[in-house]
Design an enzyme around this catalytic site. Structure first.
Site, PDB file in Angstrom:
ATOM      1  N   GLY A 194     -15.012  -5.929 -35.432  1.00  0.00           N
ATOM      2  CA  GLY A 194     -16.255  -5.236 -35.786  1.00  0.00           C
ATOM      3  C   GLY A 194     -17.225  -5.253 -34.614  1.00  0.00           C
ATOM      4  N   GLY A 195     -18.520  -5.380 -34.909  1.00  0.00           N
ATOM      5  CA  GLY A 195     -19.540  -5.361 -33.860  1.00  0.00           C
ATOM      6  C   GLY A 195     -19.315  -6.448 -32.817  1.00  0.00           C
ATOM      7  N   GLU A 206       1.531   1.184 -11.215  1.00  0.00           N
ATOM      8  CA  GLU A 206       2.994   1.089 -11.028  1.00  0.00           C
ATOM      9  C   GLU A 206       3.731   2.232 -11.727  1.00  0.00           C
ATOM     10  N   GLY A 241       0.819  -1.215   0.000  1.00  0.00           N
ATOM     11  CA  GLY A 241       0.000   0.000   0.000  1.00  0.00           C
ATOM     12  C   GLY A 241       0.841   1.247   0.000  1.00  0.00           C
ATOM     13  N   SER A 263       0.855   9.710  -8.090  1.00  0.00           N
ATOM     14  CA  SER A 263       2.164   9.821  -8.724  1.00  0.00           C
ATOM     15  C   SER A 263       3.172  10.414  -7.745  1.00  0.00           C
ATOM     16  N   ILE A 318     -10.977  -4.805 -35.286  1.00  0.00           N
ATOM     17  CA  ILE A 318     -10.896  -5.894 -36.267  1.00  0.00           C
ATOM     18  C   ILE A 318     -12.067  -6.862 -36.105  1.00  0.00           C
ATOM     19  N   GLU A 364       3.334   8.862 -17.800  1.00  0.00           N
ATOM     20  CA  GLU A 364       4.018  10.146 -17.605  1.00  0.00           C
ATOM     21  C   GLU A 364       5.134  10.008 -16.575  1.00  0.00           C
ATOM     22  N   GLU A 421      -2.135   6.839  -1.940  1.00  0.00           N
ATOM     23  CA  GLU A 421      -3.140   7.425  -1.050  1.00  0.00           C
ATOM     24  C   GLU A 421      -3.981   8.399  -1.868  1.00  0.00           C
TER      25      GLU A 421
HETATM   26  C1  LIG Z   1     -24.036  -1.942 -30.313  1.00  0.00           C
HETATM   27  C2  LIG Z   1     -24.300  -2.111 -31.773  1.00  0.00           C
HETATM   28  C3  LIG Z   1     -25.417  -1.527 -32.342  1.00  0.00           C
HETATM   29  C4  LIG Z   1     -25.708  -1.714 -33.707  1.00  0.00           C
HETATM   30  N1  LIG Z   1     -26.861  -1.194 -34.237  1.00  0.00           N
HETATM   31  C5  LIG Z   1     -27.217  -1.552 -35.511  1.00  0.00           C
HETATM   32  C6  LIG Z   1     -28.491  -1.198 -36.044  1.00  0.00           C
HETATM   33  O1  LIG Z   1     -29.298  -0.528 -35.382  1.00  0.00           O
HETATM   34  N2  LIG Z   1     -28.828  -1.625 -37.283  1.00  0.00           N
HETATM   35  C7  LIG Z   1     -27.978  -2.381 -38.038  1.00  0.00           C
HETATM   36  O2  LIG Z   1     -28.348  -2.761 -39.139  1.00  0.00           O
HETATM   37  N3  LIG Z   1     -26.748  -2.715 -37.566  1.00  0.00           N
HETATM   38  C8  LIG Z   1     -26.363  -2.328 -36.332  1.00  0.00           C
HETATM   39  N4  LIG Z   1     -25.130  -2.698 -35.840  1.00  0.00           N
HETATM   40  C9  LIG Z   1     -24.228  -3.479 -36.681  1.00  0.00           C
HETATM   41  C10 LIG Z   1     -23.027  -2.686 -37.163  1.00  0.00           C
HETATM   42  O3  LIG Z   1     -23.398  -1.741 -38.089  1.00  0.00           O
HETATM   43  C11 LIG Z   1     -22.006  -3.711 -37.683  1.00  0.00           C
HETATM   44  O4  LIG Z   1     -21.455  -4.350 -36.552  1.00  0.00           O
HETATM   45  C12 LIG Z   1     -20.939  -3.094 -38.527  1.00  0.00           C
HETATM   46  O5  LIG Z   1     -21.454  -2.642 -39.721  1.00  0.00           O
HETATM   47  C13 LIG Z   1     -19.787  -4.053 -38.810  1.00  0.00           C
HETATM   48  O6  LIG Z   1     -20.226  -5.303 -39.233  1.00  0.00           O
HETATM   49  P1  LIG Z   1     -19.652  -6.610 -38.514  1.00  0.00           P
HETATM   50  O7  LIG Z   1     -19.834  -6.433 -37.066  1.00  0.00           O
HETATM   51  O8  LIG Z   1     -20.263  -7.790 -39.133  1.00  0.00           O
HETATM   52  O9  LIG Z   1     -18.106  -6.573 -38.812  1.00  0.00           O
HETATM   53  P2  LIG Z   1     -17.386  -7.109 -40.142  1.00  0.00           P
HETATM   54  O10 LIG Z   1     -18.041  -6.540 -41.320  1.00  0.00           O
HETATM   55  O11 LIG Z   1     -17.245  -8.566 -40.035  1.00  0.00           O
HETATM   56  O12 LIG Z   1     -15.987  -6.419 -39.991  1.00  0.00           O
HETATM   57  C14 LIG Z   1     -14.880  -6.991 -39.280  1.00  0.00           C
HETATM   58  C15 LIG Z   1     -13.677  -6.110 -39.536  1.00  0.00           C
HETATM   59  O13 LIG Z   1     -13.340  -6.156 -40.916  1.00  0.00           O
HETATM   60  C16 LIG Z   1     -13.269  -4.842 -41.441  1.00  0.00           C
HETATM   61  N5  LIG Z   1     -13.649  -4.864 -42.849  1.00  0.00           N
HETATM   62  C17 LIG Z   1     -14.728  -5.435 -43.406  1.00  0.00           C
HETATM   63  N6  LIG Z   1     -14.731  -5.246 -44.717  1.00  0.00           N
HETATM   64  C18 LIG Z   1     -13.608  -4.537 -45.009  1.00  0.00           C
HETATM   65  C19 LIG Z   1     -13.036  -4.022 -46.212  1.00  0.00           C
HETATM   66  N7  LIG Z   1     -13.610  -4.204 -47.372  1.00  0.00           N
HETATM   67  N8  LIG Z   1     -11.888  -3.340 -46.127  1.00  0.00           N
HETATM   68  C20 LIG Z   1     -11.261  -3.151 -44.946  1.00  0.00           C
HETATM   69  N9  LIG Z   1     -11.771  -3.620 -43.774  1.00  0.00           N
HETATM   70  C21 LIG Z   1     -12.914  -4.305 -43.822  1.00  0.00           C
HETATM   71  C22 LIG Z   1     -14.202  -4.044 -40.577  1.00  0.00           C
HETATM   72  O14 LIG Z   1     -13.874  -2.677 -40.587  1.00  0.00           O
HETATM   73  C23 LIG Z   1     -13.921  -4.646 -39.219  1.00  0.00           C
HETATM   74  O15 LIG Z   1     -12.752  -4.080 -38.703  1.00  0.00           O
HETATM   75  C24 LIG Z   1     -24.824  -2.473 -34.503  1.00  0.00           C
HETATM   76  C25 LIG Z   1     -23.680  -3.036 -33.926  1.00  0.00           C
HETATM   77  C26 LIG Z   1     -23.427  -2.889 -32.572  1.00  0.00           C
HETATM   78  C27 LIG Z   1     -22.222  -3.545 -31.990  1.00  0.00           C
HETATM   79  C1  LIG Z   2      -6.661  -1.156 -10.437  1.00  0.00           C
HETATM   80  C2  LIG Z   2      -5.569  -0.459  -9.728  1.00  0.00           C
HETATM   81  C3  LIG Z   2      -4.684  -1.176  -8.923  1.00  0.00           C
HETATM   82  C4  LIG Z   2      -3.683  -0.527  -8.202  1.00  0.00           C
HETATM   83  N1  LIG Z   2      -2.893  -1.246  -7.344  1.00  0.00           N
HETATM   84  C5  LIG Z   2      -2.064  -0.579  -6.491  1.00  0.00           C
HETATM   85  C6  LIG Z   2      -1.357  -1.259  -5.455  1.00  0.00           C
HETATM   86  O1  LIG Z   2      -1.443  -2.473  -5.304  1.00  0.00           O
HETATM   87  N2  LIG Z   2      -0.587  -0.527  -4.595  1.00  0.00           N
HETATM   88  C7  LIG Z   2      -0.461   0.808  -4.715  1.00  0.00           C
HETATM   89  O2  LIG Z   2       0.222   1.404  -3.894  1.00  0.00           O
HETATM   90  N3  LIG Z   2      -1.097   1.506  -5.692  1.00  0.00           N
HETATM   91  C8  LIG Z   2      -1.903   0.826  -6.577  1.00  0.00           C
HETATM   92  N4  LIG Z   2      -2.584   1.523  -7.563  1.00  0.00           N
HETATM   93  C9  LIG Z   2      -2.424   2.967  -7.653  1.00  0.00           C
HETATM   94  C10 LIG Z   2      -1.671   3.447  -8.884  1.00  0.00           C
HETATM   95  O3  LIG Z   2      -0.333   3.131  -8.760  1.00  0.00           O
HETATM   96  C11 LIG Z   2      -1.947   4.948  -9.024  1.00  0.00           C
HETATM   97  O4  LIG Z   2      -3.261   5.074  -9.469  1.00  0.00           O
HETATM   98  C12 LIG Z   2      -0.999   5.631  -9.952  1.00  0.00           C
HETATM   99  O5  LIG Z   2       0.265   5.672  -9.417  1.00  0.00           O
HETATM  100  C13 LIG Z   2      -1.431   7.051 -10.316  1.00  0.00           C
HETATM  101  O6  LIG Z   2      -1.769   7.801  -9.217  1.00  0.00           O
HETATM  102  P1  LIG Z   2      -3.168   8.590  -9.196  1.00  0.00           P
HETATM  103  O7  LIG Z   2      -4.211   7.620  -9.542  1.00  0.00           O
HETATM  104  O8  LIG Z   2      -3.293   9.290  -7.910  1.00  0.00           O
HETATM  105  O9  LIG Z   2      -3.031   9.620 -10.373  1.00  0.00           O
HETATM  106  P2  LIG Z   2      -2.353  11.113 -10.309  1.00  0.00           P
HETATM  107  O10 LIG Z   2      -1.005  11.006  -9.724  1.00  0.00           O
HETATM  108  O11 LIG Z   2      -3.312  12.040  -9.717  1.00  0.00           O
HETATM  109  O12 LIG Z   2      -2.208  11.391 -11.854  1.00  0.00           O
HETATM  110  C14 LIG Z   2      -3.169  12.056 -12.663  1.00  0.00           C
HETATM  111  C15 LIG Z   2      -2.512  12.381 -13.984  1.00  0.00           C
HETATM  112  O13 LIG Z   2      -1.449  13.317 -13.765  1.00  0.00           O
HETATM  113  C16 LIG Z   2      -0.245  12.821 -14.312  1.00  0.00           C
HETATM  114  N5  LIG Z   2       0.872  13.330 -13.515  1.00  0.00           N
HETATM  115  C17 LIG Z   2       0.985  13.331 -12.177  1.00  0.00           C
HETATM  116  N6  LIG Z   2       2.133  13.895 -11.822  1.00  0.00           N
HETATM  117  C18 LIG Z   2       2.772  14.278 -12.952  1.00  0.00           C
HETATM  118  C19 LIG Z   2       4.006  14.937 -13.245  1.00  0.00           C
HETATM  119  N7  LIG Z   2       4.829  15.321 -12.278  1.00  0.00           N
HETATM  120  N8  LIG Z   2       4.325  15.171 -14.524  1.00  0.00           N
HETATM  121  C20 LIG Z   2       3.494  14.786 -15.534  1.00  0.00           C
HETATM  122  N9  LIG Z   2       2.322  14.176 -15.303  1.00  0.00           N
HETATM  123  C21 LIG Z   2       1.966  13.918 -14.034  1.00  0.00           C
HETATM  124  C22 LIG Z   2      -0.393  11.325 -14.256  1.00  0.00           C
HETATM  125  O14 LIG Z   2       0.470  10.688 -15.182  1.00  0.00           O
HETATM  126  C23 LIG Z   2      -1.848  11.178 -14.631  1.00  0.00           C
HETATM  127  O15 LIG Z   2      -1.987  11.270 -16.010  1.00  0.00           O
HETATM  128  C24 LIG Z   2      -3.549   0.869  -8.332  1.00  0.00           C
HETATM  129  C25 LIG Z   2      -4.409   1.580  -9.151  1.00  0.00           C
HETATM  130  C26 LIG Z   2      -5.424   0.953  -9.831  1.00  0.00           C
HETATM  131  C27 LIG Z   2      -6.348   1.770 -10.657  1.00  0.00           C
END
Ligand SMILES: Cc1cc2nc3c(=O)[nH]c(=O)nc-3n(C[C@H](O)[C@H](O)[C@H](O)COP(=O)(O)OP(=O)(O)OC[C@H]3O[C@@H](n4cnc5c(N)ncnc54)[C@H](O)[C@@H]3O)c2cc1C
Ligand SMILES: Cc1cc2nc3c(=O)[nH]c(=O)nc-3n(C[C@H](O)[C@H](O)[C@H](O)COP(=O)(O)OP(=O)(O)OC[C@H]3O[C@@H](n4cnc5c(N)ncnc54)[C@H](O)[C@@H]3O)c2cc1C
Lengths: 381, 381
Positions: free
Chosen positions: A341-342, A365, A124, A132, A339, A369, A127
């Site tokens: 898609g939906g 960890e 721990g 950071s 990749i 930054e 805090e």
């Molecule tokens: C939450 C949600 C809500 C939705 N709502 C609707 C809705 O209301 N009505 C509806 O009709 N649909 C809906 N969709 C469907 C959505 O439009 C499709 O998921 C989307 O068009 C992609 O089709 P796919 O998921 O089959 O992906 P795929 O077509 O299988 O694509 C897989 C990957 O291949 C890439 N890819 C495919 N063809 C090419 C190409 N020729 N060149 C380069 N890359 C390619 C795609 O970009 C993607 O990265 C919804 C989907 C989600 C997840």
């Molecule tokens: C799921 C999870 C598990 C964790 N487990 C542990 C654990 O086991 N033990 C433990 O001790 N901690 C743990 N942590 C804490 C973690 O290490 C801190 O969240 C982390 O160090 C960042 O601190 P903060 O969240 O207070 O962010 P902040 O320090 O408030 O940072 C906010 C933003 O400001 C930036 N920033 C801060 N200072 C500077 C600077 N001087 N220059 C430039 N940018 C800056 C940061 O990069 C960040 O983008 C855990 C956190 C999570 C979410």
């Protein structure tokens, strides 16, 4: 130069991969939905010896090197970020501080159960007002009648509230020195009166990793629970974080590799416009980029681990690996969902979970930054 | 070319912004958490006359232009993508009717959609026909004064809550794309059932389901336009609605940035607000540039559609693609700027990041937008 893993490491990778594919992957989606800590799988991983890899055998560990440890974190991370981080945090944050800074007595008392995975450890540092800026710790520990009396709050602490958590090591202000805070590490056993564990956080991802806010109200532990030297806490946690960064980097490599594997197999099998979508350069180039980043991230991570194994400084390499690998993982997860898609947006598909699990890698960890701060300082800036 | 918003639109923007802040924002987190369709938001949109925006006055609507609708969607998406989608889907589901229905059909259906009494949907996608929508397998066979519809649509927004659907099916498979026809299907038609409800990464308050047609009987007069024009109608619809998905992306990006800027001013680390750090200032500057550019492009495309400017199809695709890529980039970076807090469900940013991802996928993935854009420039197919 030698880029190959040795035979033992290679076999170990194969073993962990098979385990992950057989014992974790089939349940990962369902588990994620429950948000619970997976005790059964944790126990199986413990049986494999994954919870004490870098801990020497005399303390119940495997006495393995950091390269081997990184491989394990990566292979588990390829199928489940939650289980991987739980294991990595347990090792680098929960166990290593005791191993690195503990007295022989402390090691004997705590390490064996930890290294064998019967118990989990936590660290721990963070805090509410000290994220950071970890040195801004406000938690105090006052010595009174042979006991440390602790007051303060820690947040976001991994592994801190499971049924098998043995302890949390905290950083606390134990006094002042020349106007500066004296920070020390103190080991607090789970269940100590005055040590309260808040209910789990609700997070975007890492649903099966246990994270809590901890509060200490006049919490008393024996004086002998000081870990390392009094006033040595700041230096100690910098060292602990270096090691932790290798873990997060390895997990990031695993997650990115998982994204790549899923994406390539989907791109080969999903037919649109009469051909596999992977025949489109818009998709195949994304996969190629992902491959490049996974490969580079792995190289950087293994290099940091190897340096640690050589007993050489690795702060710089750990920061490079953590920064690059975690950002690569987020990009990979974003591409993987795209990749698919939906389908990538639906919780039945692993890439949907990987996407939610990836973002925290750039934060925990030391944020990206903070890694950049470490590196720019090393450049003398 | 003009895309400056006029006085009337400015006033409208203020009123819907106020509505979004006071009525919608307080509900946003709960809608996501419960994963339930927000009927109360439908009521609120109705009460304030927003449901009728994209409908002509003669059907009881507000007769707003696309730019105004985009402004509305942007403002709603700043605080709650789920609520913005209620409006967006009402536009998507009804556009085929507006473009392709006889006067009689328009009189029958548009008023109940304009008043918000009934919700509608757009049924194009099938399990094997996503991006390649023309490869659909759903069949409609004319029998007397009816079409008998068989097939399954998937991922249909409003599937579980809508009552009127524009559905696309093959009437003449031999003709391929030119054998597709569009129909208005009511929920009550025999043989129509709602299938699987999807468990999604984000827009969890939106109902996404399969639509299953088993010998579903559709009156012949519910054919839109004429047989074989279905695919053209689908494409004409998407050309006109894509900027509104762009507006959704723009909104979630702008909302996340606004929230994060507020957080950065408050969050103190290293003795000063993190807003004082140049590494973070530059990130914010980059994000703000992209949001501004996205807004310009979305408004520009909406105006092009409103004035039927030649080439509006490619412009709409650009607006959709750019603004939704921006949404992903901005929400991801905002989460980063929030540190560990950004990953927690108590804060809105992780939700916004999950919600942003869908905008790059639906109504044509951003790869398909690039296909549309590059084809307009380079030709080919
Ligand atoms: C939450 C949600 C809500 C939705 N709502 C609707 C809705 O209301 N009505 C509806 O009709 N649909 C809906 N969709 C469907 C959505 O439009 C499709 O998921 C989307 O068009 C992609 O089709 P796919 O998921 O089959 O992906 P795929 O077509 O299988 O694509 C897989 C990957 O291949 C890439 N890819 C495919 N063809 C090419 C190409 N020729 N060149 C380069 N890359 C390619 C795609 O970009 C993607 O990265 C919804 C989907 C989600 C997840
Ligand atoms: C799921 C999870 C598990 C964790 N487990 C542990 C654990 O086991 N033990 C433990 O001790 N901690 C743990 N942590 C804490 C973690 O290490 C801190 O969240 C982390 O160090 C960042 O601190 P903060 O969240 O207070 O962010 P902040 O320090 O408030 O940072 C906010 C933003 O400001 C930036 N920033 C801060 N200072 C500077 C600077 N001087 N220059 C430039 N940018 C800056 C940061 O990069 C960040 O983008 C855990 C956190 C999570 C979410």
């Amino acid at each position: 130069m030698e880029f190959d893993l040795n035979e033992e490491q290679t076999m170990f990778r194969q073993m962990v991969r098979e385990f992950a594919d057989k014992e974790i992957a089939p349940y990962a989606e369902e588990l994620d939905g429950t948000g619970e800590f997976p005790y059964e799988i944790q126990a199986k991983m413990a049986d494999l010896g994954l919870y004490g890899l870098p801990i020497p055998e005399e303390y119940g560990g495997a006495g393995a090197d950091f390269v081997t440890y990184s491989i394990a974190v990566e292979e588990i991370g390829r199928v489940s970020a939650s289980l991987s981080i739980s294991m990595a945090a347990h090792t680098s944050l929960g166990s290593m501080p005791i191993y690195l800074f503990g007295t022989e007595e402390q090691k004997q008392r705590w390490l064996v159960d930890l290294a064998q995975g019967r118990k989990l450890g936590a660290f721990g540092l963070t805090e509410p007002e000290a994220g950071s800026d970890a040195g801004a710790t406000r938690t105090t520990a006052r010595l009174a009648a042979g006991e440390w009396v602790i007051n303060g709050t820690k947040c976001f602490i991994t592994n801190s509230g499971t049924d098998i958590t043995s302890h949390v090591t905290i950083t606390a202000v134990t006094g002042e020195h020349g106007g500066g805070k004296e920070i020390s590490n103190i080991l607090i056993p789970a269940g100590t009166p005055g040590f309260d564990v808040a209910p789990s956080y609700r997070k975007m991802g890492w649903h099966n990793s246990d994270t809590h806010e901890l509060s200490f109200t006049d919490c008393r532990v024996p004086e002998g629970h000081l870990l390392g030297e009094r006033g040595g806490g700041f230096k100690a946690f910098l060292k602990i974080l270096d090691c932790g960064r290798i873990g997060v980097a390895a997990l990031s490599v695993g997650l990115a590799q998982g994204c790549l594997d899923e994406s390539v197999s989907y791109a080969k099998s999903r037919i649109q416009f009469g051909q596999p979508i992977g025949r489109n350069q818009g998709i195949s180039f994304k996969c190629a980029d992902m491959l490049v980043e996974v490969e580079l991230a792995r190289l950087a991570t293994l290099k940091a681990a190897w340096l640690a194994d050589q007993g050489r400084p690795y702060t710089r390499e750990a920061a490079i690996a953590k920064l690059f690998a975690s950002e690569a993982a987020m990009r990979a997860a974003n591409s993987a969902v795209q990749i698919h898609g939906g389908y990538g947006y639906i919780e039945d598909y692993p890439v949907c979970r990987y996407f939610r699990d990836a973002k925290i890698l750039e934060i925990g960890e030391g944020t990206s930054e903070v890694q950049r701060i470490v590196l720019s300082r090393m450049l003398g800036l | 070319m003009a895309y400056e918003i006029n006085e009337e639109q400015k006033m409208f923007q203020e009123s819907i912004r106020d509505f979004a802040k006071t009525v919608v924002e307080p509900r946003a987190m709960e809608i996501d958490e419960k994963g339930e369709f927000p009927w109360d938001m439908v009521e609120a949109l109705k009460k304030n006359g927003f449901m009728g925006l994209p409908f002509a006055e003669e059907y009881g609507g507000e007769g707003a232009d696309l730019l105004t609708l985009c402004i509305a969607i942007e403002e709603l998406a700043k605080v709650c993508v789920n609520t913005s989608l209620i409006l967006g889907c009402q536009e998507l589901g009804s556009t085929p009717i507006k473009l392709g229905a006889s006067d009689e059909l328009k009189k029958k259906y548009l008023p109940m959609l304009a008043s918000g009494e009934k919700l509608c949907g757009f049924g194009l996608t099938e399990p094997e026909a996503g991006s390649d929508a023309a490869s659909m397998k759903s069949r409609a066979v004319k029998k007397g004064d009816k079409y008998v519809l068989n097939g399954t649509k998937c991922f249909i927004t409003n599937g579980g809550v809508g009552e009127i659907f524009s559905v696309f099916a093959m009437t003449d498979p031999e003709k391929g794309v030119r054998g597709i026809s569009a129909f208005i299907v009511e929920k009550e038609f025999p043989g129509f059932t709602v299938g699987k409800h999807e468990n999604k990464m984000g827009i969890r308050g939106s109902s996404t389901t399969e639509l299953i047609f088993e010998d579903c009987e559709v009156p012949a007069e519910n054919l839109l336009w004429e047989e074989g024009k279905g695919f053209s109608l689908a494409m004409m619809t998407l050309d006109r609605t894509r900027s509104s998905i762009g507006a959704q992306g723009l909104g979630v990006a702008a909302g996340a940035l606004e929230y994060t800027i507020g957080y950065m001013r408050e969050r103190v680390q290293f003795g000063r607000p993190i807003a004082a750090l140049q590494g973070l200032q530059f990130m914010v500057a980059d994000l703000a540039m992209q949001v501004e550019a996205a807004r310009s492009l979305v408004y520009r495309a909406a105006c092009a559609v409103d004035s039927e400017e030649p080439g509006f199809s490619a412009l709409s695709a650009m607006a959709k693609c750019f603004a939704t890529d921006t949404a992903m980039k901005v929400t991801t970076d905002c989460l980063q700027l929030m540190g560990g807090y950004g990953y927690m469900k108590e804060y809105p940013i992780e939700r916004m990041m999950r919600d942003a991802k869908i905008t790059q996928i639906y109504e044509g993935t951003n790869q398909i937008q690039r296909v549309v854009i590059s084809r307009a420039l380079l030709g080919g197919k």
